[in-house]
Enzyme design. Sequence first.
Site, PDB file in Angstrom:
ATOM      1  N   ASP A 318    -109.738 -19.299 129.252  1.00 42.41           N
ATOM      2  CA  ASP A 318    -110.164 -20.098 130.239  1.00 42.41           C
ATOM      3  C   ASP A 318    -111.690 -20.228 130.393  1.00 42.41           C
ATOM      4  OD1 ASP A 318    -109.900 -21.726 133.031  1.00 42.41           O
ATOM      5  OD2 ASP A 318    -110.529 -19.842 133.833  1.00 42.41           O
ATOM      6  N   ASP A 517    -108.476 -16.080 135.081  1.00 54.00           N
ATOM      7  CA  ASP A 517    -109.002 -15.397 136.233  1.00 54.00           C
ATOM      8  C   ASP A 517    -108.616 -15.711 137.456  1.00 54.00           C
ATOM      9  OD1 ASP A 517    -110.694 -17.545 136.517  1.00 54.00           O
ATOM     10  OD2 ASP A 517    -112.161 -15.908 137.707  1.00 54.00           O
ATOM     11  N   ASP A 521    -104.214 -20.070 136.379  1.00 56.42           N
ATOM     12  CA  ASP A 521    -104.058 -19.269 135.098  1.00 56.42           C
ATOM     13  C   ASP A 521    -102.712 -18.514 135.054  1.00 56.42           C
ATOM     14  OD1 ASP A 521    -106.285 -20.397 134.263  1.00 56.42           O
ATOM     15  OD2 ASP A 521    -107.575 -18.768 135.055  1.00 56.42           O
TER      16      ASP A 521
END
Length: 774
Positions: A318, A517, A521
């Site tokens: 990410d 995080d 996600d």
Amino acid sequence: MTKSRIFEPFWQRGELGKRLLLAVMALALLAGTVAWLADRPDLSASSWAAGTAVILASLLTEIAISLGRKEFGLDLIAALSMGGALLLGEYLTGSIVALMYTGGQALEDFAQRRARRELTALLNRVPRTAARYADGQLQEVSVEELKPDDRILVRRGEVVPVDGNVMDGIAVLDEAALTGEALPVRRRSGEPVTSGTTNAGDAFEMLAANSASDSTYAAIVRLVEEARAAKAPMVRLADRYALGFLAITLLLAGGAWAVSGEAIRALAVLVIATPCPLILAVPVAIVSGVSRCAAKGVLVKGGGALEMLARVKTVILDKTGTITDGRARLIEVKSRTDLDPLEVLRLAASLDQGSHHVIARALVAAARERGLRLAAPSGSREEAGSGVTGRIDGHEIAVGGWDFVSARIEETAFSREIREWIRRDGTVAVLAAKDGILAGAFLLADEVRPEAGSVLRRLREAGVDRIVLATGDRTELAESLQSFLGLDSVVAELKPEDKTRIVEAERSAGPVMMVGDGVNDAPALAAADVGVAMGARGAAASSEAADVVILVDRLDRLVSAISIAHRSRNIALQSVYMGMGLSVAGMFAAAFGYLTPVQGALLQEAIDVVAILNALRALGNPMRWRKTTHLPPAELIQLEAEHRALMDVVDELRHTTERIQNLPKTEVRKELADLDALLRRRLLPHERQDDEELYPRLRSRAATPDALAGMSRAHMEIQRQVHSLTSLRKALGAHGPSPAQRYEIQRLLHGLEAITRLHFAQELEIYRLLEDEQ
């Protein structure tokens, strides 16, 4: 010989009872040996047989219980060995096997406790009570009674019971148990504190942000419990092979008896037949790796996750909070020529102290990093999401976005310049007005983590074939990262469900790791073969869904965990190949009559000890015995703090460059003299200390004496350019600089700023690479 139920908690398996059985067997063996030396074979045989019978009875009871649970282990071989020794009158052999069995259990418990030390330490630190204010009185209450907005006193040495914020003063916290960071951190009034950290300073008051069950530390404890209970695939493999190995053992023992006609050979085969390296050494090595990761601030939820870490071929990252820091940071300040940029920052940050907006907190943090003394605001009024107004030191201050501030100021040439200056992709602009006139502006951005480049390179060195960036941000911002990070693919403008589909699509090339995080996600983390959550500031949902949680805000700890996983798995396999090879060789030697039962028992225990000691190597630092360049974590933190403390000096290079562009000629000389003095007072001593003290110490540990030569060359260039600045300043005419001299000074300052910023970034990356992480 040992039990196959290796992951069962030792307190449920009667650790005291095992020690008692070991003591009973040791006394029986000792008494029998004394009787034998006294020429009383009848007494010695009775003593050895009685001790063996006690241990056999206990073992048969445990086997029955295991079978009732539908668990099958290899303890049956130990039972057959002891029973066979009693039937054949080999009482000494039986007592040695019994002693080795009970001793093996004790050794197993020791190895497990040693391997689980870091995980157990986390659980042992759970606070039970807290000091809460109620009706003006301080009461000691159970942590379960704490609620949000409770006022709590945390005394020196106590563990913070819940997440919250410091109310008054400064809290000095030891976060080593959670993050592995060696130096205490300071939290000022209004700043957050995390449950599970230890108060290393004076007592302080805090305001609880949530209940104990919803706190960060409670979530970590739940994760630790999962990690303790999880069983690694390699360990489950031992259970599946148990029945087959037993059949082979009985076939070989029976064959030896049938061919030789000597039952004693069958007993010798049974005595030495144990896959101890598989049922004991493997889990010890894997749990050692899990524990070592915990010591580095990486919580791995069990051996299965650790093993999968060592097999990952594709990593999906990410962007926000993973590749980038996840927080807005001040990157540039522009102020009116008659105002000091740091003074404008001080005024804005002083007013923003009362705001909870993320950008306001970023400005306050930037001011504190630069050592500015903030004033208390008065008459503050905040328009949510827009800006704040109030009075600082008798001046009317307004801080916020362009629309908010522009409505409160007079239009000037400077405001028109700022309106164009703030139009940059990937940044957030904050303006500050003083007494109705624009004072300056700040650009903030979520910057790429300084260690990101080295992390991606080290991931490839660790066997990762493909690295993908998956983000919900705009495509142009994501592609800008690909241009200098060397990513294999970038997929942008994604929804949470899109990330899950990417995980599934990438799985065809091998096991996939997803690193993120945020709450968005969590689905992708759960779908990946290994989900890794940046849990230092990430969402609880992502931590719960992930297989690995990085508790410290450092992406490079991911590479540390992968390195530990590779090493732990390799050590486990070494133990299997070495130990099983020796065991099988010993079984054949016994079958052909080259080993007696007593010799086989002693050899078997020697193999057990070697396998366990080898497995425990997974706890150690592989670099400990090598001459290597490394930095202790405490020294790394200190070096990073020194760089942060010098950022105001680097900022001053930029501010001076901008100011002298419009300053009257007569004022340029003083401006340059002040900057020259600042550089010689603060920057050059730091660079000289690095070159004369730090670099030689690192070079002495390195294999090559010219290590860091390029960094020393950068020190020389910085010193040369400061000397050139001094020369240019002294060469100014009585009426100030000519246009050519002004241009040359600006060119020099731009170059000095650029090389200093680059040098600091290079040093930070090198220092983190040299950190003693293995």
